[in-house]
Design a protein around this motif. Structure first.
Motif, PDB file in Angstrom:
ATOM      1  N   ARG A 136       1.254   4.142  -3.144  1.00  0.00           N
ATOM      2  CA  ARG A 136       1.103   5.590  -2.994  1.00  0.00           C
ATOM      3  C   ARG A 136       2.391   6.327  -3.351  1.00  0.00           C
ATOM      4  O   ARG A 136       2.361   7.397  -3.957  1.00  0.00           O
ATOM      5  CB  ARG A 136       0.677   5.927  -1.569  1.00  0.00           C
ATOM      6  CG  ARG A 136      -0.786   5.617  -1.283  1.00  0.00           C
ATOM      7  CD  ARG A 136      -1.225   6.168   0.058  1.00  0.00           C
ATOM      8  NE  ARG A 136      -0.680   5.394   1.162  1.00  0.00           N
ATOM      9  CZ  ARG A 136      -1.258   4.301   1.659  1.00  0.00           C
ATOM     10  NH1 ARG A 136      -2.389   3.866   1.137  1.00  0.00           N
ATOM     11  NH2 ARG A 136      -0.710   3.665   2.678  1.00  0.00           N
ATOM     12  N   SER A 180       0.834  -1.212   0.000  1.00  0.00           N
ATOM     13  CA  SER A 180       0.000   0.000   0.000  1.00  0.00           C
ATOM     14  C   SER A 180       0.863   1.254   0.000  1.00  0.00           C
ATOM     15  O   SER A 180       0.583   2.217  -0.733  1.00  0.00           O
ATOM     16  CB  SER A 180      -0.922   0.013   1.223  1.00  0.00           C
ATOM     17  OG  SER A 180      -1.856  -1.033   1.152  1.00  0.00           O
ATOM     18  N   HIS A 181       1.908   1.260   0.808  1.00  0.00           N
ATOM     19  CA  HIS A 181       2.796   2.430   0.848  1.00  0.00           C
ATOM     20  C   HIS A 181       3.561   2.589  -0.463  1.00  0.00           C
ATOM     21  O   HIS A 181       3.755   3.713  -0.934  1.00  0.00           O
ATOM     22  CB  HIS A 181       3.769   2.316   2.023  1.00  0.00           C
ATOM     23  CG  HIS A 181       3.119   2.459   3.362  1.00  0.00           C
ATOM     24  ND1 HIS A 181       2.425   3.593   3.746  1.00  0.00           N
ATOM     25  CD2 HIS A 181       3.038   1.604   4.425  1.00  0.00           C
ATOM     26  CE1 HIS A 181       1.960   3.440   4.974  1.00  0.00           C
ATOM     27  NE2 HIS A 181       2.310   2.238   5.402  1.00  0.00           N
TER      28      HIS A 181
END
Length: 203
Positions: free
Chosen positions: A66, A62-63
């Motif tokens: 982004r 997820s990081h």
């Protein structure tokens, strides 16, 4: 024969934005794990190793998603169990947890075996498969440094692995520093080898 690129050449090709994105995502995942422990300590304690590894993989992915969203050279494929990061036309990476000796684990599916085996292609069309991830301390259950590694085969030792670290740069980006990791050598007990040889020879 496939020619392995050096760690320095790979890091130069990936660029500071990609490498910095991995560093920042790893740091953010560490923060997530700390928060998870503080909020739900019994849940973390109850996690089996596979369950916690999957949770951390999701957070890191997820990081990364982004962090890489504005980098034109990066494409991220997320198709169920298949998650890959493609950088430019040359590099393809999978997110993996690395052991203290830079080993990785994966189910030996046909796709996984094919991915981790570096293979020859037409000149100028080579694709290098990398491991993006972090070093894991199984005793403390803690995330260590962000890592990039190259290997040839799923069960093989890393050809090279580098720890990548960074802090805020002058322009607000991430200043990257990297440290090559010495390959782990097999430990041989010479006493037992000599004893076995003597026993076989009846001495």
């Amino acid at each position: 024969m496939f020619s392995y690129p050096s760690a320095e050449a790979v890091l130069d090709d990936l660029g500071d934005k990609v490498v910095g994105g991995l560093v920042d995502a790893t740091k953010a995942t560490k923060v997530d794990l700390t928060l998870y422990r503080e909020t739900f300590p019994s849940w973390v304690a109850d996690h089996g190793e596979r369950g916690l590894a999957n949770w951390l993989h999701d957070r890191l992915w997820s990081h990364l998603r982004r962090g890489f969203v504005d980098i034109d050279s990066v494409t991220m494929a997320d198709e169920g169990v298949l998650r890959e990061i493609v950088v430019g036309m040359k590099y393809r990476a999978r997110v993996k947890r690395h052991s203290a000796h830079d080993r990785i684990r994966s189910f030996p599916t046909t796709a996984a075996l094919a991915f981790w085996a570096q293979s020859d292609t037409l000149a100028g069309m080579e694709e290098v498969r990398l491991g993006f991830g972090y070093r894991w301390d199984p005793e403390l259950r803690e995330i260590g440094s962000a890592l990039i590694s190259l290997r040839d085969g799923l069960g093989a030792d890393a050809i090279w692995a580098v720890e990548v670290n960074g802090g805020a740069g002058e322009a607000g980006g991430t200043a990257i520093a990297w440290t090559p990791v010495d390959p782990s050598l097999p430990q041989i007990d010479l006493y037992s080898v000599i004893a076995e040889t003597d026993e076989e020879q009846g001495t």
